[in-house]
Design a protein around this motif. Structure first.
Motif, PDB file in Angstrom:
ATOM      1  N   VAL A   1       0.831  -1.203   0.000  1.00 15.65           N
ATOM      2  CA  VAL A   1       0.000   0.000   0.000  1.00 15.65           C
ATOM      3  C   VAL A   1       0.868   1.257   0.000  1.00 15.65           C
ATOM      4  CG1 VAL A   1      -1.665   1.337   1.353  1.00 15.65           C
ATOM      5  CG2 VAL A   1      -1.968  -1.130   1.088  1.00 15.65           C
ATOM      6  N   MET A   2       1.955   1.245   0.763  1.00 14.96           N
ATOM      7  CA  MET A   2       2.846   2.397   0.800  1.00 14.96           C
ATOM      8  C   MET A   2       3.453   2.662  -0.572  1.00 14.96           C
ATOM      9  SD  MET A   2       4.603   1.463   4.455  1.00 14.96           S
ATOM     10  CE  MET A   2       6.163   2.122   3.935  1.00 14.96           C
ATOM     11  N   VAL A   3       3.891   1.596  -1.258  1.00 16.76           N
ATOM     12  CA  VAL A   3       4.464   1.757  -2.595  1.00 16.76           C
ATOM     13  C   VAL A   3       3.408   2.287  -3.563  1.00 16.76           C
ATOM     14  CG1 VAL A   3       5.472   0.535  -4.549  1.00 16.76           C
ATOM     15  CG2 VAL A   3       6.231   0.003  -2.225  1.00 16.76           C
ATOM     16  N   MET A   4       2.172   1.791  -3.462  1.00 16.15           N
ATOM     17  CA  MET A   4       1.096   2.277  -4.328  1.00 16.15           C
ATOM     18  C   MET A   4       0.804   3.755  -4.084  1.00 16.15           C
ATOM     19  SD  MET A   4      -1.508  -0.991  -4.189  1.00 16.15           S
ATOM     20  CE  MET A   4      -2.780  -0.091  -5.083  1.00 16.15           C
ATOM     21  N   VAL A   5       0.863   4.165  -2.829  1.00 14.54           N
ATOM     22  CA  VAL A   5       0.646   5.578  -2.499  1.00 14.54           C
ATOM     23  C   VAL A   5       1.713   6.454  -3.150  1.00 14.54           C
ATOM     24  CG1 VAL A   5       0.799   7.245  -0.606  1.00 14.54           C
ATOM     25  CG2 VAL A   5      -0.663   5.235  -0.375  1.00 14.54           C
ATOM     26  N   TRP A   6       2.977   6.046  -3.006  1.00 12.03           N
ATOM     27  CA  TRP A   6       4.071   6.819  -3.608  1.00 12.03           C
ATOM     28  C   TRP A   6       3.959   6.849  -5.131  1.00 12.03           C
ATOM     29  CZ3 TRP A   6       7.696   3.857   0.155  1.00 12.03           C
ATOM     30  CH2 TRP A   6       7.743   4.536   1.385  1.00 12.03           C
ATOM     31  N   LEU A   7       3.582   5.719  -5.740  1.00 14.02           N
ATOM     32  CA  LEU A   7       3.447   5.676  -7.198  1.00 14.02           C
ATOM     33  C   LEU A   7       2.298   6.564  -7.678  1.00 14.02           C
ATOM     34  CD1 LEU A   7       4.090   1.896  -8.009  1.00 14.02           C
ATOM     35  CD2 LEU A   7       5.611   3.846  -8.429  1.00 14.02           C
ATOM     36  N   LEU A   8       1.198   6.571  -6.940  1.00 15.96           N
ATOM     37  CA  LEU A   8       0.067   7.420  -7.314  1.00 15.96           C
ATOM     38  C   LEU A   8       0.456   8.899  -7.249  1.00 15.96           C
ATOM     39  CD1 LEU A   8      -2.888   7.847  -8.056  1.00 15.96           C
ATOM     40  CD2 LEU A   8      -3.454   7.661  -5.615  1.00 15.96           C
ATOM     41  N   ALA A   9       1.110   9.299  -6.168  1.00 15.28           N
ATOM     42  CA  ALA A   9       1.542  10.693  -6.049  1.00 15.28           C
ATOM     43  C   ALA A   9       2.567  11.039  -7.126  1.00 15.28           C
ATOM     44  CB  ALA A   9       2.130  10.942  -4.660  1.00 15.28           C
ATOM     45  N   LEU A  10       3.464  10.099  -7.434  1.00 11.54           N
ATOM     46  CA  LEU A  10       4.467  10.342  -8.476  1.00 11.54           C
ATOM     47  C   LEU A  10       3.816  10.475  -9.848  1.00 11.54           C
ATOM     48  CD1 LEU A  10       7.542  10.588  -8.913  1.00 11.54           C
ATOM     49  CD2 LEU A  10       7.572   8.121  -9.373  1.00 11.54           C
ATOM     50  N   SER A  11       2.787   9.672 -10.100  1.00 12.85           N
ATOM     51  CA  SER A  11       2.081   9.746 -11.383  1.00 12.85           C
ATOM     52  C   SER A  11       1.426  11.110 -11.567  1.00 12.85           C
ATOM     53  CB  SER A  11       1.032   8.639 -11.463  1.00 12.85           C
ATOM     54  OG  SER A  11       1.620   7.362 -11.361  1.00 12.85           O
ATOM     55  N   VAL A  12       0.818  11.634 -10.509  1.00 15.24           N
ATOM     56  CA  VAL A  12       0.199  12.952 -10.593  1.00 15.24           C
ATOM     57  C   VAL A  12       1.259  14.023 -10.821  1.00 15.24           C
ATOM     58  CG1 VAL A  12      -1.173  14.668  -9.343  1.00 15.24           C
ATOM     59  CG2 VAL A  12      -1.734  12.245  -9.152  1.00 15.24           C
ATOM     60  N   ALA A  13       2.388  13.916 -10.134  1.00 14.73           N
ATOM     61  CA  ALA A  13       3.449  14.917 -10.281  1.00 14.73           C
ATOM     62  C   ALA A  13       4.041  14.921 -11.681  1.00 14.73           C
ATOM     63  CB  ALA A  13       4.540  14.671  -9.242  1.00 14.73           C
ATOM     64  N   PHE A  14       4.021  13.776 -12.373  1.00 11.48           N
ATOM     65  CA  PHE A  14       4.618  13.668 -13.704  1.00 11.48           C
ATOM     66  C   PHE A  14       3.661  14.092 -14.817  1.00 11.48           C
ATOM     67  CE2 PHE A  14       8.234  11.130 -12.167  1.00 11.48           C
ATOM     68  CZ  PHE A  14       9.221  11.616 -13.019  1.00 11.48           C
ATOM     69  N   LEU A  15       2.416  14.365 -14.523  1.00 12.52           N
ATOM     70  CA  LEU A  15       1.458  14.709 -15.577  1.00 12.52           C
ATOM     71  C   LEU A  15       1.878  15.910 -16.427  1.00 12.52           C
ATOM     72  CD1 LEU A  15      -2.002  14.102 -13.836  1.00 12.52           C
ATOM     73  CD2 LEU A  15      -0.868  12.708 -15.577  1.00 12.52           C
ATOM     74  N   PRO A  16       2.429  16.992 -15.839  1.00 13.80           N
ATOM     75  CA  PRO A  16       2.866  18.109 -16.690  1.00 13.80           C
ATOM     76  C   PRO A  16       3.947  17.739 -17.690  1.00 13.80           C
ATOM     77  CG  PRO A  16       2.619  18.850 -14.429  1.00 13.80           C
ATOM     78  CD  PRO A  16       2.491  17.354 -14.405  1.00 13.80           C
ATOM     79  N   PHE A  17       4.731  16.703 -17.427  1.00 15.08           N
ATOM     80  CA  PHE A  17       5.729  16.272 -18.393  1.00 15.08           C
ATOM     81  C   PHE A  17       5.081  15.654 -19.630  1.00 15.08           C
ATOM     82  CE2 PHE A  17       7.937  16.430 -14.355  1.00 15.08           C
ATOM     83  CZ  PHE A  17       9.172  16.967 -14.681  1.00 15.08           C
ATOM     84  N   PHE A  18       3.805  15.288 -19.516  1.00 15.98           N
ATOM     85  CA  PHE A  18       3.047  14.747 -20.643  1.00 15.98           C
ATOM     86  C   PHE A  18       1.975  15.732 -21.130  1.00 15.98           C
ATOM     87  CE2 PHE A  18       4.602  11.164 -18.125  1.00 15.98           C
ATOM     88  CZ  PHE A  18       5.229  10.402 -19.101  1.00 15.98           C
ATOM     89  N   ARG A  19       2.238  17.007 -20.902  1.00 18.93           N
ATOM     90  CA  ARG A  19       1.409  18.095 -21.418  1.00 18.93           C
ATOM     91  C   ARG A  19       0.045  18.205 -20.755  1.00 18.93           C
ATOM     92  NH1 ARG A  19       5.114  21.201 -24.053  1.00 18.93           N
ATOM     93  NH2 ARG A  19       6.406  19.933 -25.437  1.00 18.93           N
TER      94      ARG A  19
END
Length: 390
Positions: free
Chosen positions: A165-183
């Motif tokens: 669950v902790m890894v999933m939380v970090w991955l979810l937050a990282l995915s949101v943070a990376f969205l601007p890199f995909f326009r």
């Protein structure tokens, strides 16, 4: 997370395009004039306080986990440790980057177009902002299940699943943070142009609105879920305590045989430790939730207000400056979340609360003086043990 310096600005110049003598194009610059800045000493002290606070809390958590790694509290301690580690890293990286930009003498002008540094800083703020909210929500859900459905919790929740669950939380937050890199959305320098965050005011478009709504929506939803779960856990514990008192009173009034009283007494002793730990964990979760609400709600709400207002129509200079000031105030409050979170755990522990209760009421412990009732899990002993282990 980071420490934003306080600035008194009298004039903000408009964006300019600089062209050198050979007429080669140079990126537009955003300039600031007549800025009087305060010393970075306050920011350095804030960073130092945050680092020391999180290290102390992490040492206490590590010591507690080593003693209770096979108990029902192990999952909570693992979540709490991940929260403190995230707060520590999230306080150091963005804060150090902001201080570096401020002290490196970048001059009065910065690129109007966000560069790599801006995107890294903005992404760090989004990632380290969402992680504590997600972890606090996960901790509240885990405790709610543990309090209301203890058998189901014992069967489903284990250390391995907690780590997943902790890894999933970090991955979810990282995915949101990376969205601007995909326009999808963008990061930009924010007033007073020494930090970067989601673009909410400068020529916003549909993708910026979607990104801000996603970021603020996830943050506010996490706080709402944590509020509901902590309320359910608290009500359940209070109801269980009232039922226990009523049962004990009925046994005394009916004057049942001595064997029945002894049986109930043994059962109460078996459940007492578990209930005490449950109350302690729920109190800490409520403290973490209240801290997160106070620190993060303004920034989440101000961000939504700003992007919606700027996307509907253009704003005047005075109104735009008001929104920028609100964002600065919001990020300053949010930066205190990483400082206060560890102290919530340090202070809202059973030994500390009991000590405060004894000191304020003038009562003594069962075994004598209040000063001799300082448990092994108290603040001083926890720190000493952690230091000796390291």
């Amino acid at each position: 997370m980071l420490s934003i310096q306080q600035y008194n600005s009298t004039v903000l110049a408009e964006d300019e395009v600089s062209v050198n003598q050979s007429h080669h194009y140079v990126a537009p610059l955003r300039c600031r004039e007549n800025l009087t800045t305060t010393s970075p000493t306050a920011a350095g002290l804030s960073m130092t306080l945050g680092i020391v606070s999180n290290i102390i809390a992490l040492a206490i958590l590590a010591n507690a986990y080593s003693r209770r790694s096979k108990t029902t509290k192990a999952t909570f301690l693992l979540f709490a440790s991940s929260l403190v580690v995230t707060d520590l890293v999230g306080h150091v990286i963005p804060g150090a980057l902001v201080l570096h930009l401020y002290l490196s003498g970048t001059g009065p002008c910065l690129p109007a177009v966000p560069d790599g540094t801006c995107y890294f800083l903005g992404g760090s703020m989004v990632f380290f902002g969402l992680c504590p909210l997600f972890l606090g929500c996960a901790m509240a859900v885990e405790r709610c299940i543990g309090v209301t459905r203890p058998l189901l919790h014992k069967r489903l929740v284990c250390t391995t699943q907690t780590k997943i669950v902790m890894v999933m939380v970090w991955l979810l937050a990282l995915s949101v943070a990376f969205l601007p890199f995909f326009r999808l959305g963008s990061y930009t320098y924010q007033y007073p142009w020494t930090w970067c965050f989601i673009n909410v005011l400068d020529e916003t478009n549909v993708t910026d609105v979607i990104f801000v709504v996603l970021f603020s929506g996830l943050g506010l939803a996490s706080l709402a879920v944590a509020l509901v779960c902590n309320t359910i856990s608290g009500v359940t514990l209070v109801a269980a305590r009232l039922r226990k008192k009523q049962k004990q009173e009925s046994v005394r009034q009916s004057k049942k045989d001595k064997q029945e009283s002894v049986r109930l007494s043994r059962k109460d002793k078996q459940n007492k430790a578990s209930k005490t730990h449950d109350i302690e964990m729920v109190v800490q979760l409520v403290g973490i939730m209240v801290t997160s609400c106070i620190c993060w709600s303004p920034l989440l709400i101000f961000g939504l207000m700003s992007v919606i207002r700027s996307s509907i129509s253009s704003m005047g200079d005075d109104l735009e400056m008001s929104y920028r000031s609100l964002l600065v105030m919001g990020v300053r409050l949010a930066s205190w979340n990483q400082i206060l979170d560890p102290w919530v755990y340090i202070l809202l522990r059973r030994a500390i609360l009991r000590k405060i209760y004894y000191l304020t009421t003038g009562r003594t412990g069962r075994r004598g003086s209040t000063f001799r009732q300082w448990e092994a899990s108290s603040f001083q002993n926890s720190v000493k043990k952690a230091i000796n282990q390291t």
